[in-house]
Design a protein around this motif. Structure first.
Motif, PDB file in Angstrom:
ATOM      1  N   GLU A   1       0.829  -1.208   0.000  1.00 51.91           N
ATOM      2  CA  GLU A   1       0.000   0.000   0.000  1.00 51.91           C
ATOM      3  C   GLU A   1       0.862   1.256   0.000  1.00 51.91           C
ATOM      4  N   LEU A   2       1.971   1.244   0.726  1.00 56.47           N
ATOM      5  CA  LEU A   2       2.874   2.397   0.705  1.00 56.47           C
ATOM      6  C   LEU A   2       3.472   2.595  -0.680  1.00 56.47           C
ATOM      7  N   TRP A   3       3.781   1.493  -1.346  1.00 48.75           N
ATOM      8  CA  TRP A   3       4.319   1.596  -2.704  1.00 48.75           C
ATOM      9  C   TRP A   3       3.288   2.228  -3.628  1.00 48.75           C
ATOM     10  N   TRP A   4       2.043   1.775  -3.530  1.00 45.47           N
ATOM     11  CA  TRP A   4       0.998   2.360  -4.371  1.00 45.47           C
ATOM     12  C   TRP A   4       0.748   3.826  -4.005  1.00 45.47           C
ATOM     13  N   ASP A   5       0.789   4.158  -2.717  1.00 48.87           N
ATOM     14  CA  ASP A   5       0.653   5.556  -2.307  1.00 48.87           C
ATOM     15  C   ASP A   5       1.759   6.405  -2.916  1.00 48.87           C
ATOM     16  N   ALA A   6       2.974   5.871  -2.903  1.00 48.74           N
ATOM     17  CA  ALA A   6       4.097   6.611  -3.480  1.00 48.74           C
ATOM     18  C   ALA A   6       3.914   6.771  -4.984  1.00 48.74           C
ATOM     19  N   LEU A   7       3.460   5.737  -5.641  1.00 46.22           N
ATOM     20  CA  LEU A   7       3.275   5.785  -7.088  1.00 46.22           C
ATOM     21  C   LEU A   7       2.228   6.827  -7.486  1.00 46.22           C
ATOM     22  N   PHE A   8       1.136   6.887  -6.745  1.00 47.27           N
ATOM     23  CA  PHE A   8       0.053   7.799  -7.118  1.00 47.27           C
ATOM     24  C   PHE A   8       0.174   9.187  -6.508  1.00 47.27           C
ATOM     25  N   SER A   9       1.203   9.436  -5.704  1.00 44.30           N
ATOM     26  CA  SER A   9       1.362  10.776  -5.129  1.00 44.30           C
ATOM     27  C   SER A   9       2.533  11.525  -5.755  1.00 44.30           C
ATOM     28  N   ILE A  10       3.040  11.039  -6.857  1.00 40.34           N
ATOM     29  CA  ILE A  10       4.166  11.702  -7.516  1.00 40.34           C
ATOM     30  C   ILE A  10       3.780  13.100  -7.980  1.00 40.34           C
TER      31      ILE A  10
ATOM     32  N   SER B   1       3.178  18.006  -5.807  1.00 36.95           N
ATOM     33  CA  SER B   1       4.429  18.684  -5.479  1.00 36.95           C
ATOM     34  C   SER B   1       4.207  20.114  -4.991  1.00 36.95           C
ATOM     35  N   ASP B   2       2.962  20.516  -4.755  1.00 34.86           N
ATOM     36  CA  ASP B   2       2.675  21.885  -4.342  1.00 34.86           C
ATOM     37  C   ASP B   2       2.547  22.026  -2.823  1.00 34.86           C
ATOM     38  N   GLU B   3       3.166  21.129  -2.061  1.00 31.12           N
ATOM     39  CA  GLU B   3       3.081  21.191  -0.609  1.00 31.12           C
ATOM     40  C   GLU B   3       4.468  21.463  -0.013  1.00 31.12           C
ATOM     41  N   SER B   4       4.456  21.959   1.208  1.00 30.74           N
ATOM     42  CA  SER B   4       5.734  22.223   1.878  1.00 30.74           C
ATOM     43  C   SER B   4       6.346  20.905   2.350  1.00 30.74           C
ATOM     44  N   PHE B   5       7.622  20.980   2.707  1.00 26.45           N
ATOM     45  CA  PHE B   5       8.326  19.789   3.164  1.00 26.45           C
ATOM     46  C   PHE B   5       7.688  19.233   4.441  1.00 26.45           C
ATOM     47  N   GLY B   6       7.292  20.100   5.336  1.00 21.22           N
ATOM     48  CA  GLY B   6       6.647  19.675   6.586  1.00 21.22           C
ATOM     49  C   GLY B   6       5.333  18.963   6.322  1.00 21.22           C
ATOM     50  N   ASP B   7       4.535  19.500   5.380  1.00 15.99           N
ATOM     51  CA  ASP B   7       3.287  18.829   5.013  1.00 15.99           C
ATOM     52  C   ASP B   7       3.557  17.469   4.397  1.00 15.99           C
ATOM     53  N   PHE B   8       4.581  17.398   3.561  1.00 19.27           N
ATOM     54  CA  PHE B   8       4.953  16.141   2.915  1.00 19.27           C
ATOM     55  C   PHE B   8       5.332  15.088   3.940  1.00 19.27           C
ATOM     56  N   VAL B   9       6.185  15.454   4.899  1.00 23.74           N
ATOM     57  CA  VAL B   9       6.633  14.512   5.930  1.00 23.74           C
ATOM     58  C   VAL B   9       5.460  14.084   6.811  1.00 23.74           C
ATOM     59  N   ALA B  10       4.621  15.034   7.213  1.00 21.87           N
ATOM     60  CA  ALA B  10       3.474  14.703   8.063  1.00 21.87           C
ATOM     61  C   ALA B  10       2.509  13.760   7.334  1.00 21.87           C
ATOM     62  N   LYS B  11       2.281  14.025   6.056  1.00 21.95           N
ATOM     63  CA  LYS B  11       1.378  13.176   5.284  1.00 21.95           C
ATOM     64  C   LYS B  11       1.929  11.758   5.167  1.00 21.95           C
ATOM     65  N   TRP B  12       3.235  11.623   4.946  1.00 25.09           N
ATOM     66  CA  TRP B  12       3.818  10.296   4.796  1.00 25.09           C
ATOM     67  C   TRP B  12       3.886   9.550   6.122  1.00 25.09           C
ATOM     68  N   ILE B  13       4.106  10.245   7.217  1.00 26.81           N
ATOM     69  CA  ILE B  13       4.064   9.592   8.528  1.00 26.81           C
ATOM     70  C   ILE B  13       2.658   9.058   8.784  1.00 26.81           C
ATOM     71  N   PHE B  14       1.658   9.867   8.462  1.00 25.68           N
ATOM     72  CA  PHE B  14       0.269   9.432   8.625  1.00 25.68           C
ATOM     73  C   PHE B  14      -0.025   8.225   7.737  1.00 25.68           C
ATOM     74  N   ARG B  15       0.427   8.247   6.494  1.00 25.50           N
ATOM     75  CA  ARG B  15       0.198   7.117   5.580  1.00 25.50           C
ATOM     76  C   ARG B  15       0.865   5.846   6.080  1.00 25.50           C
ATOM     77  N   ILE B  16       2.082   5.969   6.584  1.00 16.48           N
ATOM     78  CA  ILE B  16       2.793   4.799   7.109  1.00 16.48           C
ATOM     79  C   ILE B  16       2.037   4.209   8.291  1.00 16.48           C
ATOM     80  N   ILE B  17       1.647   5.060   9.224  1.00 12.17           N
ATOM     81  CA  ILE B  17       0.912   4.591  10.403  1.00 12.17           C
ATOM     82  C   ILE B  17      -0.414   3.965   9.994  1.00 12.17           C
ATOM     83  N   LEU B  18      -1.133   4.616   9.097  1.00 17.77           N
ATOM     84  CA  LEU B  18      -2.432   4.110   8.655  1.00 17.77           C
ATOM     85  C   LEU B  18      -2.297   2.757   7.951  1.00 17.77           C
ATOM     86  N   ASN B  19      -1.345   2.644   7.035  1.00 12.65           N
ATOM     87  CA  ASN B  19      -1.186   1.393   6.296  1.00 12.65           C
ATOM     88  C   ASN B  19      -0.766   0.246   7.206  1.00 12.65           C
ATOM     89  N   TYR B  20       0.155   0.495   8.132  1.00 15.47           N
ATOM     90  CA  TYR B  20       0.562  -0.570   9.045  1.00 15.47           C
ATOM     91  C   TYR B  20      -0.562  -0.931  10.008  1.00 15.47           C
TER      92      TYR B  20
END
Length: 125
Positions: free
Chosen positions: A61-70, A73-92
């Motif tokens: 699921e993380l791989w598919w999230d990465a594939l479809f979120s390419i 690119s209009d978000e800040s680095f902090g938003d990007f990191v927070a979103k990916w932490i949330f995705r990792i936690i949610l998928n696991y």
């Protein structure tokens, strides 16, 4: 039509032999007992298998999230990191919940295959 009839006969014979094999195997498990090393090892193998499958689900699921979120690119680095932490936690979390449900479901079959008395079956489960 003759081949279909032959296939049906062979299929019935296969199912009968398979049912006999399962019955013999379950009788052997009943002799060994639910508290044996074999039963504990089988339950442990099931747990490890389900845990691994839940983890693999999360990775896919993380791989598919990465594939479809390419494109995003209009978000800040902090938003990007927070979103990916949330995705990792949610998928696991989803993967582990699925693994727990599958473990509980398949564990019933393992307990029943050892034909324990009611109290031992509930305690082992």
């Amino acid at each position: 039509e003759a081949l279909e009839a032959d296939a049906a006969v062979v299929r019935r014979e296969y199912e009968r032999v398979k049912a006999d094999q399962v019955a013999i195997f379950n009788d052997a498990k009943a002799v060994v007992g639910i508290w044996s090393d074999h039963a504990v090892a089988e339950a442990r193998e099931l747990y490890e298998s389900m845990f691994s499958k839940g983890k693999d689900f999360a990775k896919r699921e993380l791989w598919w999230d990465a594939l479809f979120s390419i494109e995003e690119s209009d978000e800040s680095f902090g938003d990007f990191v927070a979103k990916w932490i949330f995705r990792i936690i949610l998928n696991y979390t989803i993967g582990m919940i699925g693994a727990i449900i599958a473990f509980a479901w398949y564990m019933v079959d393992i307990v029943r295959s050892y034909q324990p008395d009611f109290v031992s079956g509930i305690l082992f489960y």
